[in-house]
Motif scaffolding. Structure first.
Motif, PDB file in Angstrom:
ATOM      1  N   MET A   1       0.606  -1.125  -0.041  1.00  0.00           N
ATOM      2  CA  MET A   1       0.726   0.327  -0.127  1.00  0.00           C
ATOM      3  C   MET A   1       0.906   1.350  -0.147  1.00  0.00           C
ATOM      4  O   MET A   1       0.445   2.498  -0.663  1.00  0.00           O
ATOM      5  CB  MET A   1      -0.963   0.100   1.165  1.00  0.00           C
ATOM      6  CG  MET A   1      -1.354  -1.420   0.969  1.00  0.00           C
ATOM      7  SD  MET A   1      -3.340  -1.013   2.005  1.00  0.00           S
ATOM      8  CE  MET A   1      -3.363  -0.775   3.626  1.00  0.00           C
ATOM      9  N   TRP A   2       1.660   0.873   0.815  1.00  0.00           N
ATOM     10  CA  TRP A   2       3.225   2.022   0.535  1.00  0.00           C
ATOM     11  C   TRP A   2       3.578   2.524  -0.199  1.00  0.00           C
ATOM     12  O   TRP A   2       3.422   3.806  -1.246  1.00  0.00           O
ATOM     13  CB  TRP A   2       3.830   1.782   1.893  1.00  0.00           C
ATOM     14  CG  TRP A   2       5.555   2.743   1.636  1.00  0.00           C
ATOM     15  CD1 TRP A   2       5.854   3.431   0.878  1.00  0.00           C
ATOM     16  CD2 TRP A   2       5.540   3.764   3.156  1.00  0.00           C
ATOM     17  NE1 TRP A   2       7.468   4.859   1.732  1.00  0.00           N
ATOM     18  CE2 TRP A   2       6.289   4.543   2.605  1.00  0.00           C
ATOM     19  CE3 TRP A   2       4.811   4.388   4.269  1.00  0.00           C
ATOM     20  CZ2 TRP A   2       6.825   5.243   3.746  1.00  0.00           C
ATOM     21  CZ3 TRP A   2       4.485   4.630   5.446  1.00  0.00           C
ATOM     22  CH2 TRP A   2       6.224   5.380   4.816  1.00  0.00           C
ATOM     23  N   ILE A   3       4.303   1.727  -1.910  1.00  0.00           N
ATOM     24  CA  ILE A   3       4.734   1.716  -2.375  1.00  0.00           C
ATOM     25  C   ILE A   3       3.125   2.398  -3.846  1.00  0.00           C
ATOM     26  O   ILE A   3       3.397   2.724  -5.063  1.00  0.00           O
ATOM     27  CB  ILE A   3       5.605   1.146  -3.237  1.00  0.00           C
ATOM     28  CG1 ILE A   3       5.327  -0.377  -3.325  1.00  0.00           C
ATOM     29  CG2 ILE A   3       6.474   1.269  -1.975  1.00  0.00           C
ATOM     30  CD1 ILE A   3       6.670  -1.281  -3.176  1.00  0.00           C
ATOM     31  N   GLY A   4       1.895   2.362  -3.677  1.00  0.00           N
ATOM     32  CA  GLY A   4       0.792   2.444  -4.284  1.00  0.00           C
ATOM     33  C   GLY A   4       0.605   1.473  -5.249  1.00  0.00           C
ATOM     34  O   GLY A   4       0.419   1.543  -6.502  1.00  0.00           O
ATOM     35  N   ILE A   5       1.371   0.215  -4.706  1.00  0.00           N
ATOM     36  CA  ILE A   5       0.641  -1.220  -6.426  1.00  0.00           C
ATOM     37  C   ILE A   5      -0.420  -2.101  -5.970  1.00  0.00           C
ATOM     38  O   ILE A   5      -0.402  -2.847  -6.732  1.00  0.00           O
ATOM     39  CB  ILE A   5       1.754  -1.798  -6.481  1.00  0.00           C
ATOM     40  CG1 ILE A   5       2.500  -2.981  -5.332  1.00  0.00           C
ATOM     41  CG2 ILE A   5       3.525  -1.111  -6.829  1.00  0.00           C
ATOM     42  CD1 ILE A   5       2.925  -3.859  -5.232  1.00  0.00           C
ATOM     43  N   CYS A   6      -1.156  -1.880  -4.381  1.00  0.00           N
ATOM     44  CA  CYS A   6      -1.852  -2.289  -4.217  1.00  0.00           C
ATOM     45  C   CYS A   6      -3.616  -2.064  -3.090  1.00  0.00           C
ATOM     46  O   CYS A   6      -2.266  -0.895  -2.403  1.00  0.00           O
ATOM     47  CB  CYS A   6      -1.831  -3.658  -3.725  1.00  0.00           C
ATOM     48  SG  CYS A   6      -2.823  -4.942  -3.261  1.00  0.00           S
ATOM     49  N   ASP A   7      -4.419  -1.879  -3.483  1.00  0.00           N
ATOM     50  CA  ASP A   7      -5.299  -0.626  -2.811  1.00  0.00           C
ATOM     51  C   ASP A   7      -5.718  -1.781  -0.897  1.00  0.00           C
ATOM     52  O   ASP A   7      -6.162  -0.958  -0.017  1.00  0.00           O
ATOM     53  CB  ASP A   7      -6.712  -0.541  -3.013  1.00  0.00           C
ATOM     54  CG  ASP A   7      -7.709  -1.559  -2.680  1.00  0.00           C
ATOM     55  OD1 ASP A   7      -7.300  -2.845  -2.666  1.00  0.00           O
ATOM     56  OD2 ASP A   7      -8.437  -2.575  -3.690  1.00  0.00           O
ATOM     57  N   GLY A   8      -4.811  -2.881  -1.114  1.00  0.00           N
ATOM     58  CA  GLY A   8      -5.110  -3.603   0.188  1.00  0.00           C
ATOM     59  C   GLY A   8      -5.718  -4.479   0.901  1.00  0.00           C
ATOM     60  O   GLY A   8      -6.296  -4.351   1.844  1.00  0.00           O
ATOM     61  N   ASN A   9      -7.374  -3.670  -0.071  1.00  0.00           N
ATOM     62  CA  ASN A   9      -8.528  -4.062   0.872  1.00  0.00           C
ATOM     63  C   ASN A   9      -8.785  -5.312   0.191  1.00  0.00           C
ATOM     64  O   ASN A   9      -8.717  -6.359  -0.470  1.00  0.00           O
ATOM     65  CB  ASN A   9      -9.424  -3.649  -0.437  1.00  0.00           C
ATOM     66  CG  ASN A   9     -11.646  -3.928  -0.244  1.00  0.00           C
ATOM     67  OD1 ASN A   9     -11.085  -4.701   0.568  1.00  0.00           O
ATOM     68  ND2 ASN A   9     -12.058  -2.769  -0.083  1.00  0.00           N
ATOM     69  N   MET A  10      -8.575  -6.299   2.104  1.00  0.00           N
ATOM     70  CA  MET A  10      -8.183  -7.545   2.077  1.00  0.00           C
ATOM     71  C   MET A  10     -10.136  -8.030   1.664  1.00  0.00           C
ATOM     72  O   MET A  10     -10.148  -9.874   1.443  1.00  0.00           O
ATOM     73  CB  MET A  10      -7.968  -7.858   3.426  1.00  0.00           C
ATOM     74  CG  MET A  10      -6.533  -7.504   3.035  1.00  0.00           C
ATOM     75  SD  MET A  10      -5.935  -7.446   5.057  1.00  0.00           S
ATOM     76  CE  MET A  10      -5.378  -9.738   4.903  1.00  0.00           C
TER      77      MET A  10
ATOM     78  N   SER B   1      -8.022  -8.352  -2.552  1.00  0.00           N
ATOM     79  CA  SER B   1      -6.951  -7.875  -2.868  1.00  0.00           C
ATOM     80  C   SER B   1      -5.603  -7.826  -2.472  1.00  0.00           C
ATOM     81  O   SER B   1      -4.764  -8.240  -3.533  1.00  0.00           O
ATOM     82  CB  SER B   1      -6.799  -6.174  -2.843  1.00  0.00           C
ATOM     83  OG  SER B   1      -8.028  -5.716  -3.634  1.00  0.00           O
ATOM     84  N   PHE B   2      -5.348  -8.519  -1.193  1.00  0.00           N
ATOM     85  CA  PHE B   2      -4.847  -9.466  -0.814  1.00  0.00           C
ATOM     86  C   PHE B   2      -4.833 -10.797   0.040  1.00  0.00           C
ATOM     87  O   PHE B   2      -5.235 -10.820   1.010  1.00  0.00           O
ATOM     88  CB  PHE B   2      -3.672  -8.185   0.188  1.00  0.00           C
ATOM     89  CG  PHE B   2      -2.824  -8.397   0.478  1.00  0.00           C
ATOM     90  CD1 PHE B   2      -1.915  -7.886   0.310  1.00  0.00           C
ATOM     91  CD2 PHE B   2      -2.483  -9.432   1.600  1.00  0.00           C
ATOM     92  CE1 PHE B   2      -0.351  -8.041   1.030  1.00  0.00           C
ATOM     93  CE2 PHE B   2      -1.565  -9.076   2.963  1.00  0.00           C
ATOM     94  CZ  PHE B   2       0.157  -8.617   2.307  1.00  0.00           C
ATOM     95  N   ARG B   3      -4.421 -11.793  -0.680  1.00  0.00           N
ATOM     96  CA  ARG B   3      -4.632 -13.473  -0.411  1.00  0.00           C
ATOM     97  C   ARG B   3      -3.745 -13.910   0.073  1.00  0.00           C
ATOM     98  O   ARG B   3      -2.417 -14.212  -0.781  1.00  0.00           O
ATOM     99  CB  ARG B   3      -5.287 -13.582  -1.245  1.00  0.00           C
ATOM    100  CG  ARG B   3      -6.720 -12.964  -1.871  1.00  0.00           C
ATOM    101  CD  ARG B   3      -7.041 -13.672  -2.955  1.00  0.00           C
ATOM    102  NE  ARG B   3      -7.420 -14.311  -4.205  1.00  0.00           N
ATOM    103  CZ  ARG B   3      -7.196 -13.430  -5.358  1.00  0.00           C
ATOM    104  NH1 ARG B   3      -7.458 -12.433  -5.465  1.00  0.00           N
ATOM    105  NH2 ARG B   3      -6.728 -14.454  -6.158  1.00  0.00           N
ATOM    106  N   CYS B   4      -3.557 -14.747   0.866  1.00  0.00           N
ATOM    107  CA  CYS B   4      -2.232 -15.266   1.697  1.00  0.00           C
ATOM    108  C   CYS B   4      -2.793 -16.734   1.622  1.00  0.00           C
ATOM    109  O   CYS B   4      -3.527 -17.451   1.154  1.00  0.00           O
ATOM    110  CB  CYS B   4      -1.468 -14.468   2.706  1.00  0.00           C
ATOM    111  SG  CYS B   4      -1.678 -13.274   3.348  1.00  0.00           S
TER     112      CYS B   4
ATOM    113  N   ASN C   1      -7.525 -14.311   4.061  1.00  0.00           N
ATOM    114  CA  ASN C   1      -8.276 -12.907   3.453  1.00  0.00           C
ATOM    115  C   ASN C   1      -8.180 -12.057   4.325  1.00  0.00           C
ATOM    116  O   ASN C   1      -8.621 -11.452   4.480  1.00  0.00           O
ATOM    117  CB  ASN C   1      -9.216 -13.166   2.408  1.00  0.00           C
ATOM    118  CG  ASN C   1     -10.444 -13.303   2.637  1.00  0.00           C
ATOM    119  OD1 ASN C   1     -10.418 -14.124   4.054  1.00  0.00           O
ATOM    120  ND2 ASN C   1     -11.200 -12.881   2.143  1.00  0.00           N
ATOM    121  N   SER C   2      -7.544 -12.808   5.781  1.00  0.00           N
ATOM    122  CA  SER C   2      -7.855 -11.924   6.834  1.00  0.00           C
ATOM    123  C   SER C   2      -6.345 -11.899   7.846  1.00  0.00           C
ATOM    124  O   SER C   2      -6.408 -13.794   8.050  1.00  0.00           O
ATOM    125  CB  SER C   2      -8.690 -11.658   7.630  1.00  0.00           C
ATOM    126  OG  SER C   2      -8.832 -13.020   8.522  1.00  0.00           O
TER     127      SER C   2
END
Lengths: 482, 95, 489
Positions: free
Chosen positions: A181-190, A194-197, A220-221
């Motif tokens: 999110m810091w470098i602005g490549i992903c909105d981080g909305n889990m 948008s961010f899945r582990c 996803n959390s």
């Protein structure tokens, strides 16, 4: 019996491009089914992929942020498997030569005395396309396929198997989440995926070779990540202690039961028949592009943290808190820019204290703060020049928050909050207080310092906070001595 | 080494092609003879030869990140064997 | 109709005939033909296109191809047209978008007479692999027209249309052109966009024109070729006028003949016709030189690894989910996939999917796919060496004239061997054409293959054009009364 846990994470980060990785369809979330799936995303006969440079630039930014090797030449490959949400019957991914190679991310694990830092090494990060979604609600016993998500660019970020607890895994996931999110490549909305582990978990007895791993898919959390890994660790240890062996498997975590279970659809998916995609020549990244991306990147959190500590004399902890997100750091820096570097420490206290608490209460991000950095700087300036006390400053902040005035000065003026420093105005108040509290006076004279504080409080109260505490102290002591 | 009938069944399953029992033997025969034919290339010394996956030694062209495709759902889904409420329908997917 | 595009264009320009008249005549010939050259005719669409072409001309915006009728190989997606790729799988598929080649044809004012029959997904050398029945050769209805662009070749040879599009993955333009006695060119890989051209083997597929003469092919190629941002393998080059060198003299042209290509591997009649063709080039001032292509003999092997491997993946999208055939009965999702695909694909397509799946599968990749890609580079290097000693390479297209229907179907592997002179060109990504050079057994046409270095299309068309200025093989029409040769009547 002691056990060692070995965890590696694969994280699918949706890149925040406007259009898809290989087509010009929109990536916006939440459209009606299949309204953002174009001919390419639906894999109609004859269509071809064309690479989105926005995805490439985001991958480069990530590589730079983690100190990785950005491959000058990387190759797209087809990963072949059949699944209804995979329209081509293959996923375009990178296999032998990924775009980002190596790198590492620093994590802070635990709190207080047990806190420690660790460097998590990454194996690679590669570009690929997301799949669509199968909707399992009932359509006469059938599933519905929505391809809006198909073709959304993903960066799959893979760690080495170097984490040893769910706490480390979560700390890594949080650090990675903050970084992308810091470098602005992903909105981080889990919630929106948008961010899945995926977590690869195995256990072994100390000194033994790596155990067989099981892969938990699609967490996803952070809470599910923790719960799933903890469950999986307990389950694997129990299995082994009961004399069973672990079979390699892909499992899903069920948040309702807190358990993991085998994925049936992955049973025969072990032969992906990767080969270089003949539709896509190799991705060649010139140094000029890397320089261009670098020039557009914000200062990285680690660098900024060090700078805050060095330039503003902040503690490592404070500097770390202020660089937890780019928005927070930017807010802080804007306050300091307006108030002057001498105000950095109080600015830090305010941002981490009053501002954060107030935002938290209203579930707002710092970008939505009703009090601008310039306004907060105005409050700090009046505290610094003794116009108001810290207590009054909180009042002024509250008023600014509620939109009662445009600036600290305007509110101080309008609400008459200016600190009273004229001795002739304070002395009568002191006299009144002393007269009204003979017992406290007696106690003080008998040597009880506490009684003095009570008297100061009374004076402050009687002045409605406008008196300067230092001045009240001085005058009160003079009076009591006299 | 020539393929066995089970290899044919395995490959057919991987390729999602139903194969009837009486098709296995003739398929096996053709596959084995095809493998003989393509096996001829093993005679070529390819030590150190860079594999050639593309006709030209070019690099990937990149397009600007812009939305260029409008919603054409109805036209694109017109050929669907089964669809409802904008979704393609398939037999129940089990994860 | 034996008229060329050039002649028809002159008639159209002079107002002697309209696009609607030409289309109506061509449709009548197509409907009367028994060659099975077309999978789909749609007279309303055809006439609408013809009217649009006439309107373009009336508006003063006509180009050299405006109003010219042609057959579109049924592999190019065209909006509103059923587009089957010769497969039952796509038997009901109506394309919702235009391939780039289709869009360019439309812009040029070409008029689609129908969708040309083809081997299913372009896999085949006889057109017997079409789900819509085999195409017959206009010169002898008992013979095949070649494949996979067999419908295109037959429609031009029979005089139904003056032009057609084809695609060539391992010889699918050149071999049917040769078998039917017409001219066809496979351009350099990347010159003609593949967007909307249903993929067989992506790194080898290339579209190109088929017509009566090299000059017509050059005019058509001008319309088909060009950079396309929708195809990542489309080459970003200056637009070329492929007619620019047609009349250049051939003095000093070095014609390379690969050692061994005119030996026992070809039948005597083909050898004689090809030798005569080369002799004719010498008569035009060319110089014959011998060249070596030492790895050419392994081209078939490499091709039958790479093409099926890519095909197995390209054809995975046909799963009965979003379009295409879906089995009527199935137990579950996996069963639906397996049955839909087994029912929708013909035998040869299934075979190639199995071969391709096998050579890519775990444990075999290096021995087959990687090895084939290395052999592919060896072949490309052979060509580079050869072209330092010659300007064009001349040789046969196929070992024999057109086969009898059914002659090769019993043994698919034997059929593969017929691709011995064509697949290597696709592996190297080079341009090559087939030009009629005589007649062989049974009075069947023989094609002369001319292969050039990358982007030498204008040169190849020049050589073929000069050749056709002094020969008349390309002007001969199938005998009147040959079954289905509607155009000869």
């Amino acid at each position: 019996m002691t056990w060692e846990v070995v965890i590696g994470l694969e994280t699918h980060v949706q890149l925040s491009t406007r259009s898809k990785i290989f087509s010009g369809a929109s990536t916006a979330f939440g459209a009606e089914p299949n309204r953002q799936a174009c001919a390419v995303d639906m894999a109609l006969p004859g269509v071809l992929p064309v690479m989105n440079e926005g995805a490439v630039d985001r991958a480069i930014a990530f590589g730079l942020a983690i100190g990785a090797h950005v491959a000058p030449r990387s190759v797209f490959a087809r990963k072949n498997y059949f699944y209804p949400d995979l329209p081509k019957g293959y996923q375009i991914s990178q296999f032998e030569i990924p775009v980002v190679q190596g790198g590492s991310i620093a994590i802070q694990v635990g709190e207080g005395d047990k806190a420690y830092t660790k460097q998590v090494e990454l194996t690679r990060a590669h570009l690929e396309e997301d799949a669509g979604k199968s909707l399992h609600e009932d359509f006469h016993g059938m599933s519905g396929i929505d391809l809006n998500r198909a073709g959304t660019p993903l960066l799959e970020i893979v760690t080495e198997p170097v984490m040893t607890s769910s706490a480390e895994a979560v700390a890594y996931a949080r650090a990675l989440h903050a970084l992308v999110m810091w470098i602005g490549i992903c909105d981080g909305n889990m919630q929106e995926g948008s961010f899945r582990c995926d977590a690869n978990v195995s256990v072994r007895r100390p000194g033994e070779p790596l155990g067989t791993r099981r892969e938990i898919k699609n967490l996803n959390s952070f809470r599910f990540l923790q719960q799933a890994i903890d469950y999986e660790i307990r389950w694997q240890i129990e299995q082994i202690e009961d004399g069973h062996t672990i079979q390699q498997a892909t499992v899903l975590f069920d948040p309702d039961t807190g358990e993991t279970r085998m994925m049936r659809s992955k049973e025969d998916a072990h032969d992906y028949r990767y080969f270089p995609d003949p539709d896509l020549p190799p991705l060649v990244i010139e140094q000029a592009r890397i320089e261009r991306v670098k020039a557009g990147m914000p200062e990285l959190p680690a660098a900024m943290q060090a700078r805050f500590a060095a330039d503003y004399g902040l503690s490592a902890y404070d500097a770390g808190q202020l660089t937890a997100s780019l928005d927070t750091a930017r807010y802080f820096e804007a306050v300091v820019a307006a108030a002057g570097a001498a105000q950095a420490k109080p600015a830090a206290n305010w941002v981490m204290g009053e501002v954060a608490a107030r935002l938290n209460r209203e579930e707002k991000g710092i970008g939505e703060s009703p009090v601008s950095p310039a306004q907060l700087a105005g409050v700090l300036a009046r505290v610094a020049d003794n116009t108001i006390s810290n207590n009054i400053a909180r009042k002024v902040f509250e008023a600014l928050w509620n939109g009662e005035g445009a600036s600290a000065d305007a509110i101080i003026e309008a609400q008459g909050l200016k600190q009273v420093t004229d001795a002739s105005a304070i002395e009568p108040i002191i006299d009144e207080v002393l007269a009204a509290n003979p017992q406290s006076v007696a106690e003080f004279r008998a040597g009880k310092e506490k009684a003095f504080n009570a008297l100061v409080g009374q004076v402050m109260k009687a002045s409605r906070g406008k008196a300067s505490p230092a001045q009240v102290n001085e005058l009160l002591r003079k009076k009591l001595a006299g | 080494m020539p393929l066995a009938p089970d290899d044919v069944r395995k490959v057919a399953r991987l390729a999602r092609l139903a194969i009837a029992d009486d098709e296995v033997a003739p398929t096996l025969d053709t596959l084995n003879r095809t493998l003989d034919l393509i096996g001829q290339m093993q005679a070529v010394d390819t030590t150190g030869v860079e594999p050639m996956s593309h006709a030209h030694d070019v690099s990937l062209r990149l397009r600007p990140d812009a939305v260029t495709e409008p919603d054409c759902r109805d036209a694109l889904m017109a050929n669907a064997p089964a669809a409802e409420r904008g979704l393609f329908l398939v037999p129940r997917v089990i994860e | 109709m034996s008229a060329t595009i050039i002649a028809l264009a002159a008639d159209l320009a002079a107002g002697r005939v309209s696009a609607v008249e030409l289309a109506t005549e061509a449709l009548a010939r197509a409907q009367a033909s028994t060659l099975s050259a077309f999978i789909t005719l749609d007279p309303e669409r055809t006439l609408a296109e013809a009217r649009a072409a006439d309107a373009l001309r009336a508006a003063g915006s006509a180009g050299p191809l405006t109003g010219i009728p042609f057959a579109q190989k049924d592999i190019f997606c065209a909006e509103g047209w059923r587009t089957t790729a010769g497969s039952k799988m796509l038997g009901n598929f109506v394309a919702p978008y235009d391939a780039t080649v289709v869009a360019r044809g439309k812009a040029a004012g070409l008029v689609t007479i129908g969708r040309a029959n083809m081997d299913e997904f372009a896999m085949g050398s006889t057109n017997e692999n079409s789900a819509f029945g085999p195409v017959r050769n206009p010169w002898d209805a008992a013979r095949v027209p070649g494949g996979s662009s067999g419908g295109s070749a037959a429609a031009v040879a029979a005089g139904i249309v003056p032009a057609a599009t084809g695609t060539d993955t391992g010889g699918s333009i050149r071999q049917p052109a040769g078998f039917c006695g017409i001219t066809g060119i496979k351009p350099t890989y990347g010159v003609v966009s593949r967007y909307g051209m249903i993929a067989y083997a992506s790194s080898l597929d290339q579209g190109g024109p088929m017509a009566r003469t090299a000059q017509d092919c050059a005019v058509l190629l001008n319309a088909m070729a060009g950079f396309d941002e929708r195809d990542a393998t489309s080459l970003q080059r200056e637009a070329e006028d492929y007619t620019r060198d047609l009349d250049q003299p051939l003095d000093g042209l070095r014609v390379g003949v690969p050692r061994g290509w005119l030996g026992d591997g070809v039948s005597a009649d083909v050898r004689a016709a090809v030798e005569a063709g080369i002799a004719q080039l010498e008569a035009l001032g060319a110089k014959r030189v011998e060249v070596d292509l030492p790895h050419a003999q392994y081209a078939i092997a490499a091709y039958y690894v790479i093409a099926p491997a890519e095909a197995s993946s390209n054809l995975s999208r046909y799963d009965g989910v979003r379009y295409g055939h879906r089995a009527a009965e199935y137990a579950d999702l996996a069963d639906m996939y397996a049955k839909s695909r087994a029912e929708g694909f013909g035998a040869e397509v299934r075979r190639r999917i199995l071969v391709g799946t096998y050579v890519l599968s775990a444990g075999y990749y290096d021995a087959y796919y990687l090895k084939a890609q290395q052999v592919r580079r060896r072949i490309a290097e052979d060509f580079a060496t050869a072209f330092s000693a010659c300007d064009v390479i001349a040789g046969p297209i196929a070992p024999t004239v057109a086969y009898k229907l059914g002659e090769k179907t019993a043994d698919p592997v034997q059929m593969y061997l017929g691709d011995v002179y064509t697949t290597l060109v696709n592996l190297a990504g080079l341009p090559a054409l087939s030009v009629p050079c005589g007649f062989g057994e049974g009075g069947m046409p023989v094609g002369l293959q001319l292969i050039g270095g990358a982007f030498s299309e204008a040169r190849l068309l020049n050589v073929a054009h000069r050749f056709q200025q002094t020969t008349d093989h390309h002007l001969r029409m199938p005998p009147a009364g040959a079954p289905g040769a509607g155009g000869a009547q």
